[in-house]
Every structure is written in structure tokens, then in C-alpha cells.
Motif scaffolding. Structure first.
Motif, PDB file in Angstrom:
ATOM      1  N   LEU A 198       0.831  -1.195   0.000  1.00 14.08           N
ATOM      2  CA  LEU A 198       0.000   0.000   0.000  1.00 14.08           C
ATOM      3  C   LEU A 198       0.869   1.249   0.000  1.00 14.08           C
ATOM      4  O   LEU A 198       0.797   2.087   0.878  1.00 14.08           O
ATOM      5  CB  LEU A 198      -0.947   0.010   1.201  1.00 14.08           C
ATOM      6  N   PRO A 255      -1.434   5.585   1.405  1.00  9.40           N
ATOM      7  CA  PRO A 255      -2.741   6.175   1.094  1.00  9.40           C
ATOM      8  C   PRO A 255      -3.021   7.379   1.991  1.00  9.40           C
ATOM      9  O   PRO A 255      -2.690   7.376   3.172  1.00  9.40           O
ATOM     10  CB  PRO A 255      -3.744   5.060   1.371  1.00  9.40           C
ATOM     11  N   CYS A 297       0.125   2.930  -8.983  1.00 11.63           N
ATOM     12  CA  CYS A 297      -1.326   3.018  -8.840  1.00 11.63           C
ATOM     13  C   CYS A 297      -1.994   2.014  -9.776  1.00 11.63           C
ATOM     14  O   CYS A 297      -1.531   1.788 -10.887  1.00 11.63           O
ATOM     15  CB  CYS A 297      -1.828   4.426  -9.169  1.00 11.63           C
ATOM     16  N   THR A 326      -7.961   0.841  -9.776  1.00  8.70           N
ATOM     17  CA  THR A 326      -8.906   1.131  -8.687  1.00  8.70           C
ATOM     18  C   THR A 326      -8.387   2.219  -7.751  1.00  8.70           C
ATOM     19  O   THR A 326      -9.000   2.514  -6.743  1.00  8.70           O
ATOM     20  CB  THR A 326      -9.216  -0.138  -7.861  1.00  8.70           C
ATOM     21  N   ASP A 327      -7.230   2.808  -8.083  1.00  6.63           N
ATOM     22  CA  ASP A 327      -6.660   3.876  -7.269  1.00  6.63           C
ATOM     23  C   ASP A 327      -6.912   5.222  -7.935  1.00  6.63           C
ATOM     24  O   ASP A 327      -6.758   5.356  -9.140  1.00  6.63           O
ATOM     25  CB  ASP A 327      -5.139   3.708  -7.135  1.00  6.63           C
ATOM     26  N   ARG A 372      -7.016   4.106  -2.470  1.00 10.35           N
ATOM     27  CA  ARG A 372      -7.387   2.852  -3.121  1.00 10.35           C
ATOM     28  C   ARG A 372      -8.867   2.588  -2.885  1.00 10.35           C
ATOM     29  O   ARG A 372      -9.368   2.763  -1.784  1.00 10.35           O
ATOM     30  CB  ARG A 372      -6.533   1.710  -2.564  1.00 10.35           C
TER      31      ARG A 372
END
Length: 194
Positions: free
Chosen positions: A17, A43, A64, A67-68, A107
Motif C-alpha cells: 500500500l 494512502p 497506482c 482502482t486507485d 485505493r
């Protein structure tokens, strides 16, 4: 609540992440040329240039996924990420309009086709707004050509960091950096695109 549950599940599953941001000066409005890099940005962390350093005009998110959301911000209320001005899914080039002072990502906060700009939904997400940034960080690498990178993290002496920053942005300076600053050259491998 569902977003936090999914985020926690991703963290527990070992999914990485963190992403890298490339931020380009006025000369790189097409996401090429000199850049500052924010590495391992989590994030809802806001990365932007230090005070006294020119804002950036274009940016990319490396690492990324589709979905980011990568979100570009202008400064407001003392925060680099005060007002969202542009967002897009994936790692495409986000450029245009006013100078930006911050970049963040989240995300599963919205979905679009990879690389599709979200100008029609700037400042909005599934809960009405993009998540607020929880932490502010500064770029830690800089490059004139995208091949050779220099450490510009806060641990570098201020005068050396300023000299590297000036060299990165200066269009008329020679292609070589002062030899005493070569010690800040680092190996950098960009994250792979998903």
C-alpha cells in the motif's frame, strides 16, 4: 465503514500500500523531463514540494492501479492538499490548469477506466469527497533526465539540497552537477505498472 474494512483486509493480506509520485515542473507539462519523486507514499498522504520550491504542473502515480485515484491539490488553509483540482485512475499523466502543491492517492475510493481523467468528479468520491490527507511529506529524489536520480530528502544539508533543486529546475545550467554533489546520486528503480 466498508472502505475501511476492505483497506484493512488488503493491509493484512500483505498487499503493498505505497506508490511513488512523479511531479514535473513547468517544463514537463507532458510528464517528461525534470522531476521530483516522492517514494513509498501511503494512502491519504500528501506529497508536495518544500516551501520556497516551485509548484508542479503535471504528475503521475507509479504503482497506482485502475482502482486507485491519484489526486492533485492546490494549497489552502496551510495544507499542501487543501482543495482538489484534478484526479484520475491509474498512473496516467495528470496535467493542465493551475500549479499544484500536493498529490495524494486512495485505493478503492472510486473507479474509472485506467488512465481516464475524473475532471467531472473532482472533489467527489463514494462518500462525497476524496479522503483528507493525514500526513504531509516532501519529495525525496530528483532527476533532470529520468535516468539519474539524486537524494533530496530532508536529511541532506540544506545548502546541498538547494543546489540540487536549483540544478534540476534550471534550464540553462550545464548538464553536469557540481562534482561535490555527486555523492547524493542514488540507484532508483521505479515501481512496475499494474
Amino acid at each position: 465503514m466498508l472502505f475501511k474494512t476492505i483497506l484493512l483486509a488488503l493491509q493484512l493480506s500483505g498487499t503493498i500500500l505505497a506508490v511513488d509520485f512523479y511531479q514535473y515542473s513547468q517544463r514537463g507539462r507532458d510528464c517528461s523531463g525534470p522531476r521530483r519523486v516522492c517514494t513509498d507514499v501511503g494512502p491519504n498522504e500528501c506529497c508536495g514540494p518544500a516551501q520556497g520550491i516551485e509548484s508542479f504542473y503535471a504528475a503521475q502515480c507509479r504503482g497506482c492501479t485502475s482502482t486507485d485515484f491519484s489526486i492533485l491539490w492546490r494549497e489552502s488553509g496551510g495544507s499542501r492538499c487543501g482543495v482538489s483540482v484534478l484526479a484520475g485512475n491509474g498512473g496516467g499523466c495528470l496535467a493542465g490548469g493551475i500549479r499544484k502543491r500536493g498529490q495524494s492517492w486512495c485505493r478503492l475510493c472510486g473507479t474509472r477506466a485506467a488512465g481516464e481523467l475524473a475532471e467531472d468528479v473532482v472533489g467527489t468520491g463514494p462518500n462525497g469527497t476524496f479522503p483528507e490527507c493525514e500526513k504531509e511529506v516532501e519529495p525525496d529524489l530528483a532527476s533532470r533526465d529520468g535516468a539519474t536520480y539524486y537524494n533530496i530528502s530532508s536529511g541532506i544539508p540544506a545548502e546541498d539540497r538547494a543546489a540540487i533543486e536549483k540544478w534540476i529546475d534550471d534550464e540553462v545550467t550545464t548538464a553536469s552537477l557540481d562534482s561535490k554533489l555527486e555523492k547524493y546520486k542514488v540507484q532508483y528503480t521505479p515501481p512496475t505498472e499494474e
